[in-house]
Each structure stands twice: as C-alpha cells, then as structure tokens.
Design a protein around this motif. Sequence first.
Motif, PDB file in Angstrom:
ATOM      1  N   ASP A   1       0.800  -1.220   0.000  1.00 55.14           N
ATOM      2  CA  ASP A   1       0.000   0.000   0.000  1.00 55.14           C
ATOM      3  C   ASP A   1       0.837   1.275   0.000  1.00 55.14           C
ATOM      4  N   LYS A   2       2.131   1.166  -0.312  1.00 54.08           N
ATOM      5  CA  LYS A   2       2.981   2.336  -0.181  1.00 54.08           C
ATOM      6  C   LYS A   2       4.174   2.229  -1.123  1.00 54.08           C
ATOM      7  N   LEU A   3       4.598   3.387  -1.673  1.00 53.45           N
ATOM      8  CA  LEU A   3       5.818   3.488  -2.468  1.00 53.45           C
ATOM      9  C   LEU A   3       6.650   4.612  -1.873  1.00 53.45           C
ATOM     10  N   GLN A   4       7.871   4.283  -1.452  1.00 47.62           N
ATOM     11  CA  GLN A   4       8.744   5.253  -0.797  1.00 47.62           C
ATOM     12  C   GLN A   4       9.968   5.511  -1.658  1.00 47.62           C
ATOM     13  N   LEU A   5      10.272   6.808  -1.864  1.00 51.39           N
ATOM     14  CA  LEU A   5      11.442   7.236  -2.620  1.00 51.39           C
ATOM     15  C   LEU A   5      12.311   8.094  -1.713  1.00 51.39           C
ATOM     16  N   ASN A   6      13.549   7.676  -1.493  1.00 51.76           N
ATOM     17  CA  ASN A   6      14.498   8.411  -0.667  1.00 51.76           C
ATOM     18  C   ASN A   6      15.621   8.951  -1.544  1.00 51.76           C
ATOM     19  N   PHE A   7      15.760  10.284  -1.594  1.00 50.03           N
ATOM     20  CA  PHE A   7      16.817  10.932  -2.358  1.00 50.03           C
ATOM     21  C   PHE A   7      17.844  11.489  -1.378  1.00 50.03           C
ATOM     22  N   LEU A   8      19.096  11.064  -1.505  1.00 48.76           N
ATOM     23  CA  LEU A   8      20.173  11.554  -0.648  1.00 48.76           C
ATOM     24  C   LEU A   8      20.745  12.825  -1.273  1.00 48.76           C
ATOM     25  N   THR A   9      20.590  13.953  -0.593  1.00 47.81           N
ATOM     26  CA  THR A   9      21.098  15.239  -1.068  1.00 47.81           C
ATOM     27  C   THR A   9      21.864  15.906   0.065  1.00 47.81           C
ATOM     28  N   GLY A  10      23.198  15.918  -0.054  1.00 48.33           N
ATOM     29  CA  GLY A  10      24.018  16.553   0.968  1.00 48.33           C
ATOM     30  C   GLY A  10      23.935  15.797   2.280  1.00 48.33           C
ATOM     31  N   ASN A  11      23.553  16.520   3.340  1.00 47.91           N
ATOM     32  CA  ASN A  11      23.481  15.914   4.667  1.00 47.91           C
ATOM     33  C   ASN A  11      22.048  15.584   5.076  1.00 47.91           C
ATOM     34  N   ARG A  12      21.154  15.436   4.116  1.00 49.31           N
ATOM     35  CA  ARG A  12      19.770  15.112   4.442  1.00 49.31           C
ATOM     36  C   ARG A  12      19.192  14.178   3.384  1.00 49.31           C
ATOM     37  N   ILE A  13      18.058  13.586   3.723  1.00 45.82           N
ATOM     38  CA  ILE A  13      17.319  12.702   2.818  1.00 45.82           C
ATOM     39  C   ILE A  13      15.974  13.343   2.514  1.00 45.82           C
ATOM     40  N   GLU A  14      15.704  13.550   1.235  1.00 44.66           N
ATOM     41  CA  GLU A  14      14.391  14.025   0.803  1.00 44.66           C
ATOM     42  C   GLU A  14      13.530  12.784   0.562  1.00 44.66           C
ATOM     43  N   GLN A  15      12.539  12.591   1.414  1.00 40.02           N
ATOM     44  CA  GLN A  15      11.715  11.383   1.358  1.00 40.02           C
ATOM     45  C   GLN A  15      10.326  11.724   0.828  1.00 40.02           C
ATOM     46  N   PHE A  16       9.875  10.943  -0.161  1.00 36.49           N
ATOM     47  CA  PHE A  16       8.547  11.103  -0.743  1.00 36.49           C
ATOM     48  C   PHE A  16       7.824   9.762  -0.630  1.00 36.49           C
ATOM     49  N   ASN A  17       6.674   9.784   0.006  1.00 31.45           N
ATOM     50  CA  ASN A  17       5.868   8.576   0.220  1.00 31.45           C
ATOM     51  C   ASN A  17       4.548   8.706  -0.529  1.00 31.45           C
ATOM     52  N   TRP A  18       4.334   7.834  -1.526  1.00 32.68           N
ATOM     53  CA  TRP A  18       3.022   7.758  -2.163  1.00 32.68           C
ATOM     54  C   TRP A  18       2.174   6.771  -1.373  1.00 32.68           C
ATOM     55  N   GLN A  19       0.945   7.191  -1.029  1.00 34.79           N
ATOM     56  CA  GLN A  19       0.042   6.313  -0.289  1.00 34.79           C
ATOM     57  C   GLN A  19      -1.389   6.783  -0.510  1.00 34.79           C
ATOM     58  N   HIS A  20      -2.234   5.874  -0.980  1.00 32.79           N
ATOM     59  CA  HIS A  20      -3.666   6.130  -1.187  1.00 32.79           C
ATOM     60  C   HIS A  20      -3.900   7.346  -2.090  1.00 32.79           C
ATOM     61  N   GLY A  21      -3.084   7.491  -3.131  1.00 35.48           N
ATOM     62  CA  GLY A  21      -3.305   8.568  -4.086  1.00 35.48           C
ATOM     63  C   GLY A  21      -2.703   9.903  -3.719  1.00 35.48           C
ATOM     64  N   GLU A  22      -1.985   9.984  -2.616  1.00 37.90           N
ATOM     65  CA  GLU A  22      -1.323  11.219  -2.205  1.00 37.90           C
ATOM     66  C   GLU A  22       0.170  10.977  -2.052  1.00 37.90           C
ATOM     67  N   VAL A  23       0.946  12.048  -2.173  1.00 34.52           N
ATOM     68  CA  VAL A  23       2.386  11.985  -1.935  1.00 34.52           C
ATOM     69  C   VAL A  23       2.716  12.877  -0.748  1.00 34.52           C
ATOM     70  N   TYR A  24       3.436  12.316   0.214  1.00 35.14           N
ATOM     71  CA  TYR A  24       3.817  13.039   1.423  1.00 35.14           C
ATOM     72  C   TYR A  24       5.332  13.241   1.422  1.00 35.14           C
ATOM     73  N   HIS A  25       5.737  14.461   1.775  1.00 39.04           N
ATOM     74  CA  HIS A  25       7.149  14.843   1.720  1.00 39.04           C
ATOM     75  C   HIS A  25       7.700  15.009   3.135  1.00 39.04           C
ATOM     76  N   ARG A  26       8.946  14.572   3.295  1.00 39.44           N
ATOM     77  CA  ARG A  26       9.596  14.668   4.595  1.00 39.44           C
ATOM     78  C   ARG A  26      11.103  14.824   4.403  1.00 39.44           C
ATOM     79  N   ARG A  27      11.747  15.617   5.274  1.00 36.69           N
ATOM     80  CA  ARG A  27      13.202  15.767   5.259  1.00 36.69           C
ATOM     81  C   ARG A  27      13.781  15.090   6.492  1.00 36.69           C
ATOM     82  N   LEU A  28      14.755  14.214   6.266  1.00 33.48           N
ATOM     83  CA  LEU A  28      15.364  13.463   7.354  1.00 33.48           C
ATOM     84  C   LEU A  28      16.860  13.744   7.388  1.00 33.48           C
ATOM     85  N   PRO A  29      17.437  13.950   8.570  1.00 34.57           N
ATOM     86  CA  PRO A  29      18.896  14.129   8.653  1.00 34.57           C
ATOM     87  C   PRO A  29      19.607  12.805   8.436  1.00 34.57           C
ATOM     88  N   VAL A  30      20.777  12.866   7.847  1.00 35.54           N
ATOM     89  CA  VAL A  30      21.592  11.673   7.645  1.00 35.54           C
ATOM     90  C   VAL A  30      22.327  11.364   8.937  1.00 35.54           C
TER      91      VAL A  30
END
Length: 244
Positions: free
Chosen positions: A143-172
């Motif tokens: 029920d979910k597709l997760q894309l993690n992009f490593l950019t510099g010292n953080r991870i740009e995370q995009f989660n597709w779920q139930h027709g929506e995409v949710y964005h989150r920034r995570l520290p490395v």
Amino acid sequence: MSRHTLTLRSFLILGLILGLSGCSVRYDKNGKILFNTDLASVLGNEVGQFTLADGSTGALRELNGRYSLKWSNLMIERPIEGVSWARIINQYHIEGHTLLLLKVATPSCPAQYRLVDLQSTRSQEWAFTGVCDAGPDITASADKLQLNFLTGNRIEQFNWQHGEVYHRRLPVQPPKTVVSSSNEKVKTSRKTKAQPVAKPVKRTPTKTVDPLPPKVAQPELDNSLPTEIYAPTKTRQTSLELKS
C-alpha cells in the motif's frame, strides 16, 4: 483508375487513420468539449511502454521533442511538460493504481525524477524539482511506495500512499565508529610489568555499596520536519471516450 482518384483515396485513408488513432478531446474549465488531433500517435516515436493494473496497455511517445503518455481504449493523453527527454524507469501496481517512475531532463537539471499515478481515466503527476542528479532508493509495499533521495546531509523522502504523496526531510545519521582499546591495554600491561612489586598493605574492611542501576538509553532526537502533502503538477489531460 486515374491519378486524381488515387490521390483522393490516399487522403481519405489518411483521414480515417487520423480519425481512429489520432484523436483526443480536451475539456475546458466550463466543461465544453474541444476536439484535438493526436499527431504523436501517427507521426511520433514510441519510447516506452507500460501495463496498467487492469491489464490494458499504454505508451510514452515523443514528437518534435514533446513527450506525452497515452493509455487505455479511451484514448486518454497526458503531456509531460517542461522536459527535453523522458524515459520510464519502472512501474508499480498498488491498490489499483499504476505508478510510473520517470527519469527526465529539464532546462535546470539533466537528471530529475517524476512520479505519475494512472487510475482508469484519472492521472496525477509529481515533479521532484528540489532534487537534481540523485537517484532514489526505492521501497515498495502492498500500500505504499517510498522514494528516498540523498542530497548533501539530508534525505528528501517522498511517500506515495492512497493517491497522495507526502514529503519529509530526514537528517543523515553519521556512522557510529568503534575505537579499539587493544593498544592501550598492551601499554598498560607493559607499564605494570616494569613497576616494582609493592609490599602488601593491610586494609580495613569496607562496607559494600549496592551498585547503581543501569542508565536508561535516551531516544535520539528527531530533527526532521513534519510530514507535508506534496502537491501534484497541474496538467490538463485529454481524452476521447468511445461508446458502443
């Protein structure tokens, strides 16, 4: 048969081909139907194919540097705007949705990624414009597709779920290093052997003290920003519904 008749027949055949496979319908804001000709189906190049969750097929086409997706028997078309090159990297079927991961080239970045969600006659597209020249780490589930992009010292995370995409920034998180103390033990043992043997000293018995309770490990602080809904791009798709 005269040359005029052959020419006329050729134009009629070409018109029939355009009418069957090169048509699309655009809906304006007021719901008015505007007919268009889909020249990409006749004169364009097919650069990718995909299969939808319902078993029907679709294609990524290119005509004069312009890219578009076309799928199903309803002749639905969605242009991929603002790109000079596009390819389908992978596709996923989740909860009846067909998710296409595209790699594209834009004027500002030679390698970016987009996610297109196709379901029946509807479609949505998300352009990850904040990430350039970085491939995603992909995790797909039921029920979910997760894309993690490593950019510099953080991870740009995009989660597709139930027709929506949710964005989150995570520290490395930096890797934990373990310092070996073997050298220190060797040095200490050598010093101990070199020292003279001390005479035993009579000591008075001391009262035993209960050991201190072990320290409870504290959870690491979460410095990430809260999850936010990532808005899709606004692109008007065209379609032609065939009724029997």
